[in-house]
Design a protein around this motif. Structure first.
Motif, PDB file in Angstrom:
ATOM      1  N   ILE A 159      10.800  -5.126  26.079  1.00 37.09           N
ATOM      2  CA  ILE A 159      10.355  -5.012  27.467  1.00 37.09           C
ATOM      3  C   ILE A 159      11.533  -4.550  28.319  1.00 37.09           C
ATOM      4  O   ILE A 159      12.631  -5.118  28.247  1.00 37.09           O
ATOM      5  N   SER A 160      11.297  -3.526  29.139  1.00 43.95           N
ATOM      6  CA  SER A 160      12.263  -3.079  30.139  1.00 43.95           C
ATOM      7  C   SER A 160      11.645  -3.286  31.512  1.00 43.95           C
ATOM      8  O   SER A 160      10.493  -2.900  31.742  1.00 43.95           O
ATOM      9  N   PHE A 161      12.422  -3.872  32.425  1.00 44.38           N
ATOM     10  CA  PHE A 161      11.877  -4.241  33.737  1.00 44.38           C
ATOM     11  C   PHE A 161      12.928  -4.048  34.806  1.00 44.38           C
ATOM     12  O   PHE A 161      14.116  -4.301  34.597  1.00 44.38           O
ATOM     13  N   GLN A 177      15.504  -6.067  28.588  1.00 46.40           N
ATOM     14  CA  GLN A 177      16.456  -5.674  29.621  1.00 46.40           C
ATOM     15  C   GLN A 177      15.718  -5.826  30.943  1.00 46.40           C
ATOM     16  O   GLN A 177      14.768  -5.110  31.229  1.00 46.40           O
ATOM     17  N   ALA A 178      16.110  -6.811  31.729  1.00 47.40           N
ATOM     18  CA  ALA A 178      15.419  -7.152  32.970  1.00 47.40           C
ATOM     19  C   ALA A 178      16.419  -7.097  34.112  1.00 47.40           C
ATOM     20  O   ALA A 178      17.284  -7.965  34.235  1.00 47.40           O
ATOM     21  N   LEU A 221      20.953  -9.252  36.514  1.00 44.41           N
ATOM     22  CA  LEU A 221      20.639  -8.722  35.181  1.00 44.41           C
ATOM     23  C   LEU A 221      20.370  -9.872  34.226  1.00 44.41           C
ATOM     24  O   LEU A 221      21.197 -10.783  34.087  1.00 44.41           O
ATOM     25  N   PHE A 222      19.212  -9.814  33.562  1.00 44.36           N
ATOM     26  CA  PHE A 222      18.866 -10.796  32.533  1.00 44.36           C
ATOM     27  C   PHE A 222      18.729 -10.040  31.216  1.00 44.36           C
ATOM     28  O   PHE A 222      18.033  -9.033  31.130  1.00 44.36           O
ATOM     29  N   GLY A 278      21.326   2.246  26.861  1.00 46.34           N
ATOM     30  CA  GLY A 278      19.905   2.519  26.677  1.00 46.34           C
ATOM     31  C   GLY A 278      19.572   2.884  25.248  1.00 46.34           C
ATOM     32  O   GLY A 278      18.564   2.429  24.689  1.00 46.34           O
ATOM     33  N   PHE A 279      20.393   3.722  24.635  1.00 51.65           N
ATOM     34  CA  PHE A 279      20.127   4.095  23.243  1.00 51.65           C
ATOM     35  C   PHE A 279      20.349   2.914  22.300  1.00 51.65           C
ATOM     36  O   PHE A 279      19.639   2.779  21.303  1.00 51.65           O
TER      37      PHE A 279
END
Length: 503
Positions: free
Chosen positions: A228-230, A252-253, A462-463, A473-474
């Motif tokens: 999940i990316s948020f 990555q939140a 950032l969580f 990101g990669f």
């Protein structure tokens, strides 16, 4: 404002390569913020519709994973070209639903294009490593492979850019995507999905489900969603991180912010004033990297306020299609919430220097308007200082020294972005070392890293361990395998029950 349930279209989902009408009867209004009227409604997905999107992504994933790097790269290049050719069309969509001025919408798209262009060069970023003959006749090498189906949950303030922080990299790495955009300005997501299809992306690799908490929870809890990316507020980021991590997903939140600009007495106050206005009121302050607090090391505050008010008096607020400096806020509810902080400031003893309520605008009377607001002598105990306002409200906090300013910044619960304005290189170098913030500007008010670095803050901004885009990101959208290999020849030594040793 007008909320008419009839005579407006309903935006469908995009599942399996095509627009998919919703089977749910739940919808939400989508407004033109400059007119205060409903221009369409958006479907709110049921759990079953999220399941259908994940199923489409799951079915498409093996084929896309096994598509050659060269062919994947061609699709991403084609998407980049189409996006660049039609960016004015997408900008108009952003302005019509978010309210930001057209020039700002084009700037958002340009920053998203940076990540698409980074993804075009993905073969270099997903390479493994190889060590030959680590032991006699033994080689060790690594490969990076995609995760599978990945979920993206994006906010209202950047309907194009923030999804593009994630999905170009995820797709380049071989994953399949389910995007849940904000229901406040959802049309950009469908537009980009159609562009992917035109670029040649196989059906099901990129899917869009619209919705509210029902759709979010369905993505967070779905067993076939691997990550999940948020991006959004801190309370929601924390909820998403904890919920998704509990189900074994990578997360990555990126959460909220309260970004400070520290102004030292030797700073160029004209540059400071220009920067504070640009960073505080651009996109109506609806940016996670907006400057919301100017920390003025005395004796500069009074002179700076004079320069700020002079510039603020020239700002034109209006319909983003009419080339103003600043547009409306995204909804009437959000406008009212932001405006309420002005009363809070006054009650807490702050001085409201410029009150944006009742601003004259070049737009319809029912638009969601709030003009640029400047508040001086804000107590650090006030909610105006403590909370992320996410609107065109700029606070001034006065301090006696550099040390007091840095201590103030470091005492906060957020650590997203900050800036220092000074002509003293030693002070700037000390600041970048001592301040507890993830992204730092030196005489730069909005220090958003370029695409080949990574975006993300510290503390409650950032969580999860991974920042957005760039090398991080990669790393997030791939998983590594390490292979230890020996090809035996007829002279191998036969059975040996001793513990394996390098040699």
């Amino acid at each position: 404002m007008t909320d008419t349930l009839t005579a407006v279209p309903t935006l469908p989902h995009w599942i399996g390569g095509a627009e998919t009408p919703s089977s749910s009867d739940r919808t939400a209004p989508v407004y033109d913020p400059a007119r205060g009227v409903v221009t369409k409604r958006v479907a709110l997905a049921s759990t079953q519709e999220v399941d259908a999107a994940v199923a489409a992504a799951s079915a498409a994933f093996p084929g896309w994973r096994d598509t050659s790097i060269a062919k994947r790269q061609q699709v991403i290049f084609r998407f980049r070209e189409l996006l660049n050719e039609r960016k004015e069309e997408l900008a108009a969509i952003l302005t019509s639903e978010h309210g930001k001025v057209l020039s700002d919408a084009l700037g958002e798209i340009a920053r998203g294009l940076e990540i698409v262009e980074l993804a075009c060069g993905f073969p270099h970023l997903i390479k493994g490593e190889h060590s030959e003959n680590v032991s006699t006749g033994v080689d060790v090498y690594s490969i990076k492979q995609p995760l599978g189906v990945v979920g993206i949950i994006s906010p209202f303030n950047f309907p194009a850019m923030v999804p593009m922080w994630f999905f170009p990299i995820a797709i380049a790495a071989g994953n399949a995507v389910v995007l849940k955009p904000s229901e406040k300005d959802p049309s950009a997501a469908n537009w980009m999905a159609a562009l992917w299809a035109e670029a040649g992306l196989p059906a099901g690799v990129f899917n869009v489900v619209h919705g509210d908490k029902v759709a979010v929870d369905a993505l967070l809890e779905h067993p076939d969603v691997r990550s999940i990316s948020f991006v959004g507020s801190t309370p929601i980021a924390q909820y998403i991180y904890e919920t998704a991590a509990r189900t074994g997903k990578r997360v990555q939140a990126l959460g909220g912010a309260k970004n400070h600009m520290l102004v030292l007495p030797d700073a160029d106050l004209d540059l400071v004033a220009d920067s504070a206005v640009n960073a505080g009121f651009g996109s109506a302050g609806e940016r996670c990297m907006a400057v919301s607090v100017v920390v003025a090391v005395e004796p500069v505050a009074d002179a700076l306020i004079e320069k700020l008010t002079t510039r603020m008096a020239t700002l034109r607020v209006g319909d983003g299609t009419r080339n103003p400096d600043m547009g409306p806020l995204v909804t009437g509810e959000h406008r009212d919430k932001v405006a309420s902080y002005i009363d809070v400031a006054a009650a807490d003893g702050a001085s409201v220097v410029v009150d944006g309520r009742g601003v004259e605008v070049d737009g319809e009377a029912d638009g969601f308007w709030l003009g640029p607001t400047l508040i001086d002598k804000v107590p650090t105990s006030s909610r105006v200082y403590q909370e992320e306002i996410f609107g065109p409200v700029l606070s001034i906090v006065r301090v006696a020294s550099y040390e007091e300013g840095v201590a103030l910044i470091n005492s906060g619960r957020f650590g997203n972005g900050t800036a220092i304005f000074t002509n003293d290189g030693g002070a700037a170098r000390r600041f970048q070392n001592e301040v507890e913030v993830g992204m730092i500007g030196i005489n730069v008010p909005i220090p958003v890293p370029v695409g080949y670095f990574s975006f993300g803050g510290w503390k409650q901004s950032l969580f999860g361990a991974n920042k957005a885009y760039g090398p991080a990101g990669f790393d997030f959208f791939t998983q590594e395998k390490a292979i230890t290999s020996r090809w035996l020849d007829p002279s191998h030594g036969g059975i040996n029950l001793g513990f394996p040793q390098n040699g």
